[in-house]
Design an enzyme around this catalytic site. Sequence first.
Site, short mmCIF file in Angstrom:
data_model
loop_
_atom_site.label_atom_id
_atom_site.label_comp_id
_atom_site.label_asym_id
_atom_site.label_seq_id
_atom_site.Cartn_x
_atom_site.Cartn_y
_atom_site.Cartn_z
N CYS A 108 0.81 -1.23 0.00
CA CYS A 108 0.00 0.00 0.00
C CYS A 108 0.85 1.28 0.00
O CYS A 108 0.54 2.25 -0.71
CB CYS A 108 -0.94 0.00 1.20
SG CYS A 108 -0.22 -0.69 2.69
N HIS B 149 -3.22 6.30 4.35
CA HIS B 149 -1.79 6.37 4.64
C HIS B 149 -1.26 7.73 4.19
O HIS B 149 -1.65 8.23 3.12
CB HIS B 149 -1.02 5.31 3.86
CG HIS B 149 -1.17 3.90 4.38
ND1 HIS B 149 -1.98 3.56 5.44
CD2 HIS B 149 -0.59 2.75 3.96
CE1 HIS B 149 -1.88 2.25 5.64
NE2 HIS B 149 -1.06 1.74 4.76
N1 LIG Z 1 -5.14 -3.53 4.07
C1 LIG Z 1 -4.27 -3.00 3.24
O1 LIG Z 1 -4.05 -1.77 3.19
C2 LIG Z 1 -3.53 -3.86 2.31
C3 LIG Z 1 -2.79 -3.26 1.32
C4 LIG Z 1 -2.10 -4.05 0.43
C5 LIG Z 1 -2.15 -5.42 0.56
N2 LIG Z 1 -2.88 -5.99 1.55
C6 LIG Z 1 -2.91 -7.45 1.62
O2 LIG Z 1 -4.20 -7.94 1.30
C7 LIG Z 1 -4.44 -9.14 2.02
C8 LIG Z 1 -5.73 -9.02 2.82
O3 LIG Z 1 -5.64 -7.96 3.74
P1 LIG Z 1 -6.90 -7.43 4.58
O4 LIG Z 1 -6.45 -6.17 5.17
O5 LIG Z 1 -8.14 -7.45 3.74
O6 LIG Z 1 -7.06 -8.58 5.70
P2 LIG Z 1 -8.33 -8.92 6.60
O7 LIG Z 1 -9.23 -7.76 6.76
O8 LIG Z 1 -7.79 -9.56 7.83
O9 LIG Z 1 -9.12 -10.04 5.75
C9 LIG Z 1 -8.56 -11.30 5.45
C10 LIG Z 1 -9.45 -12.06 4.48
O10 LIG Z 1 -8.80 -13.27 4.11
C11 LIG Z 1 -9.65 -14.39 4.40
N3 LIG Z 1 -8.81 -15.53 4.77
C12 LIG Z 1 -7.79 -15.57 5.64
N4 LIG Z 1 -7.25 -16.81 5.70
C13 LIG Z 1 -7.99 -17.58 4.83
C14 LIG Z 1 -7.95 -18.94 4.43
N5 LIG Z 1 -7.05 -19.81 4.93
N6 LIG Z 1 -8.86 -19.38 3.53
C15 LIG Z 1 -9.76 -18.54 3.01
N7 LIG Z 1 -9.87 -17.22 3.35
C16 LIG Z 1 -8.98 -16.75 4.24
C17 LIG Z 1 -10.52 -13.90 5.54
O11 LIG Z 1 -11.68 -14.70 5.58
P3 LIG Z 1 -12.48 -14.94 6.98
O12 LIG Z 1 -13.28 -13.68 7.21
O13 LIG Z 1 -13.32 -16.11 6.66
O14 LIG Z 1 -11.45 -15.18 8.02
C18 LIG Z 1 -10.81 -12.47 5.08
O15 LIG Z 1 -11.78 -12.48 4.06
C19 LIG Z 1 -3.17 -9.37 2.85
O16 LIG Z 1 -2.28 -10.17 2.09
C20 LIG Z 1 -2.59 -7.99 2.99
O17 LIG Z 1 -1.21 -8.03 3.23
C21 LIG Z 1 -3.58 -5.24 2.41
#
Ligand SMILES: NC(=O)c1ccc[n+]([C@@H]2O[C@H](COP(=O)([O-])OP(=O)(O)OC[C@H]3O[C@@H](n4cnc5c(N)ncnc54)[C@H](OP(=O)(O)O)[C@@H]3O)[C@@H](O)[C@H]2O)c1
EC number: 1.2.1.11
Length: 340
Positions: A130, A243
């Site tokens: 990000c 950010h």
């Molecule tokens: N947030 C940011 O600013 C940002 C920016 C760039 C990249 N990212 C990346 O994007 C990804 C997601 O981030 P987030 O912020 O959205 O995280 P989050 O809010 O914690 O959401 C995680 C998601 O992944 C699912 N999940 C986790 N483990 C799983 C599994 N084993 N099988 C199936 N589904 C699974 C969760 O499902 P459940 O609800 O069922 O647990 C939920 O839908 C990460 O790799 C993060 O590093 C995030």
Amino acid sequence: MGYRVVVVGATGNVGREMLNILAERQFPVDELAALASRRSLGTEVSFGDKTLKTKDLDTFDFTGWDMALFAVGSEATKEYAPKAAASGCVVIDNSSLYRYDPDVPLIVPECNPEAVHGYSKKNIIANPNCSTAQMVVALKPLHDRATIKRVVVSTYQSVSGSGKEAMEELWDQTKAVYNPTQDVPAKVYTKEIAFNVIPHIDVFMEDGSTKEEWKMVAETKKIVDPKIKVTATCVRVPVFVGHSEAVNIEFEEFLDEDEARDILRESPGIMVIDKREDGGYVTPKECVGDFATFISRIRQDSTIENGLNLWCVSDNLRKGAALNAVQIAELLGREVLKKG
Ligand SMILES: NC(=O)c1ccc[n+]([C@@H]2O[C@H](COP(=O)([O-])OP(=O)(O)OC[C@H]3O[C@@H](n4cnc5c(N)ncnc54)[C@H](OP(=O)(O)O)[C@@H]3O)[C@@H](O)[C@H]2O)c1
């Protein structure tokens, strides 16, 4: 005819934004599958005016689906993205797993759209970190004009960048300050985040920098130019979404602040808000829900020969993740798959 699209991690911060942005930008979707873990099987998520029930990633068959936008973290990505890619579905991945793989393009469509054609080696395209995404949108047009030698950046990163549990931690700790009978210990973070700032994002590296800082260095090189030197200090702040970055740039050639402002005003994905008066700049709260990367405080750095300072703010769940992924999907559709 449109696309059959899968959103993986549809119950998460980024996944929900992906669904919103696909609908907002009227991406040509014929069918959409929303996936999460078995824990949230059947959870309802919104896609425009529709409500979808999430399916289990573990049992989903990707055969016949055109593209899958992954937002599930590196471990689940490692297990499921290769399966999706092997079944012919192009993966656009938000985790850091594939970003540094030479056979996987790392794309910010405003900067290196031509890289999309490299997708076919693994059927995977990576979305950057990000903090990198918003910074390179501003660096690229300035680099094209005056060649950047070195960047010194300090970030002020919101808690939504660490997922939904981190947002709850900030919320609960903030409430606990006013209701001291409740104790909310730090779980996602190493120290209390409410009314505090933490100079530590991701794991420590051997040289004393953190992985988040290393990501900004490596990804800027891969997306813009391997010759650019970057040094970063990444800091978590008690902001829910958005950010901010204080960026110092040293160029090969002189670049006047007025010309830099004009270049940025004309560049895709950027909104310049830069009045030298009270409130004449953008703060993270104002960028939430927006597509743009906002640039303020553009000014000459007179301590070096060819230097500029600027302030860069963006919605990390949008340009830093979901919006960039959807822009990649649009690019892939336009340049490669050509449906819709
Ligand atoms: N947030 C940011 O600013 C940002 C920016 C760039 C990249 N990212 C990346 O994007 C990804 C997601 O981030 P987030 O912020 O959205 O995280 P989050 O809010 O914690 O959401 C995680 C998601 O992944 C699912 N999940 C986790 N483990 C799983 C599994 N084993 N099988 C199936 N589904 C699974 C969760 O499902 P459940 O609800 O069922 O647990 C939920 O839908 C990460 O790799 C993060 O590093 C995030």
